[in-house]
Scaffold this active site. Sequence first.
Site, short mmCIF file in Angstrom:
data_model
loop_
_atom_site.label_atom_id
_atom_site.label_comp_id
_atom_site.label_asym_id
_atom_site.label_seq_id
_atom_site.Cartn_x
_atom_site.Cartn_y
_atom_site.Cartn_z
NE ARG A 75 -31.51 -22.00 -33.29
CZ ARG A 75 -31.59 -21.35 -34.44
NH1 ARG A 75 -30.99 -21.82 -35.52
NH2 ARG A 75 -32.25 -20.22 -34.51
CG ASP A 77 -22.00 -23.57 -30.96
OD1 ASP A 77 -22.87 -23.47 -31.85
OD2 ASP A 77 -21.33 -22.61 -30.52
CE1 TYR A 139 -25.77 -22.93 -22.81
CE2 TYR A 139 -27.09 -21.03 -22.15
CZ TYR A 139 -26.79 -22.03 -23.06
OH TYR A 139 -27.49 -22.11 -24.23
NE ARG A 233 -17.28 -22.58 -26.98
CZ ARG A 233 -17.24 -23.01 -28.23
NH1 ARG A 233 -18.39 -23.26 -28.87
NH2 ARG A 233 -16.11 -23.19 -28.84
#
Lengths: 280, 280
Positions: A75, A77, A139, A233
């Site tokens: 999911r 952001d 990622y 992040r």
Amino acid sequence: MTEKQPVDNTASGVLLSNSTETPAAVRTLALTVAYDGSGFKGFARQPGQVTVQGAIEQALLTLFRREVLTTGAGRTDSGVHALGQVVSFNLGADEIDGRSLVKLQASLNALTPDGLTVRALSERPPGFSARFSARSREYRYRVITSSTPPVFLARYAWWVPSDGPLDVNAMRRAAAFLVGEHDFKAFCVASSAEGATTMRRIEQVFLFGVQHLGESGIVIQVVGNAFLHSMVRVIAGSLVEVGRGSREPEWVGEALASRDRRAAGPTAPAHGLTFWRVSY
Amino acid sequence: MTEKQPVDNTASGVLLSNSTETPAAVRTLALTVAYDGSGFKGFARQPGQVTVQGAIEQALLTLFRREVLTTGAGRTDSGVHALGQVVSFNLGADEIDGRSLVKLQASLNALTPDGLTVRALSERPPGFSARFSARSREYRYRVITSSTPPVFLARYAWWVPSDGPLDVNAMRRAAAFLVGEHDFKAFCVASSAEGATTMRRIEQVFLFGVQHLGESGIVIQVVGNAFLHSMVRVIAGSLVEVGRGSREPEWVGEALASRDRRAAGPTAPAHGLTFWRVSY
């Protein structure tokens, strides 16, 4: 039409078909989806917002004339991009009969907004879930350190104006502390830490230079089994602190051991992050 | 303040300084500018339009409190991007004294809109003109042939949906007909051919594959002394015809010899083109 179900339950394979007596044979499809996060309020459906999941479910509603709930591998952001997000859903065999998957993919691409592309569509074994069947996720976080602002990568990389290049080798030494199975409580935003375990396994953190459209940057590639909210992040924000020389590499190991979010670095902005690939 | 002069005359070094008796010593500066063509109605200033030259001259007006006319190395069309456009202008020595070039560059970046970056600023010898002093110019045209629409390169490449990859070797054989000094009348839009010569020299056409942000494409790199209006776009449109197998490589040579625009391929869209570099 049944009530809309919470996302997490869709993986159990509930089929909202028209058949009442005997459930129709279920077939599971998976989409590989790329999107420019700038145009979406994140992945997860939200009433009144343009989201990735919402756009895909809207297209499926148009095609199948009923609500088809989907499950995403991650999911993302608001603002986070994807090259290889995977989205699964179930259909009745009778709903697929007579349709080719190639044509179904073309229809989805015609019905979804610009900035979202269904790159592939395939059938998966019964019980497959984009989320729960995933073995690993990758990622990539892009950082640009040019002294002047990037033009072509402005929406796809975090610009960290710098007096000089980042110390990539120091960043690599710092990243080594994160590889393996750890409690990443210090490397996530609080919301995802409540109640559930914050143990995750990172398989690899790989840093390399790139040039895109003539602009140079650094990519932080992270592969792991699963990720907490904003985890990549916070990792990127912490590694950049080390790359700039504001912190020593060992500080990342100490932050991890502290299990305290305040001990780690800042949360790097969403637009530098791309959900790259999922392995099953 | 004098009348606004046509662009082509600014290279003669007219200095609009406040001094009346003796002209102040002239110093010539050159900017290296990158821009995302999506946000501009082309390079050349136009009343009431957001253009690259207009934005730079507006910033110079704010900084120097007088009109400073600029000369660009190439007048890119609306939608065309640049990584290394060069823009020159003259200032009086007294206008520069006490300002560092680094600070002037930062001021220009603060005063110009998003999507335009002054990547470098340097002083050049007297008489230098970004346009007339250029020895060669390099353009790159990006083509994507994925079966599904690109997401990240949508604004920076021409999407040519294709049943298969382009035949790059056929495109290379076709490109070879263009190298050298030729009359490119067939490879430009009519407006630029009126009155002036359409002879130009292409030094090199180089084709290579690229991957940007996970999306694959082909780059057509063209280096030449100067280019006619839309010349690179007609070259790209013609080479893609050959790559798809719609035309034989020799057709490009025949189109060139015809000196007839209708004999060459279509004009490829502006957003696939980037003005890459200028050599002096």
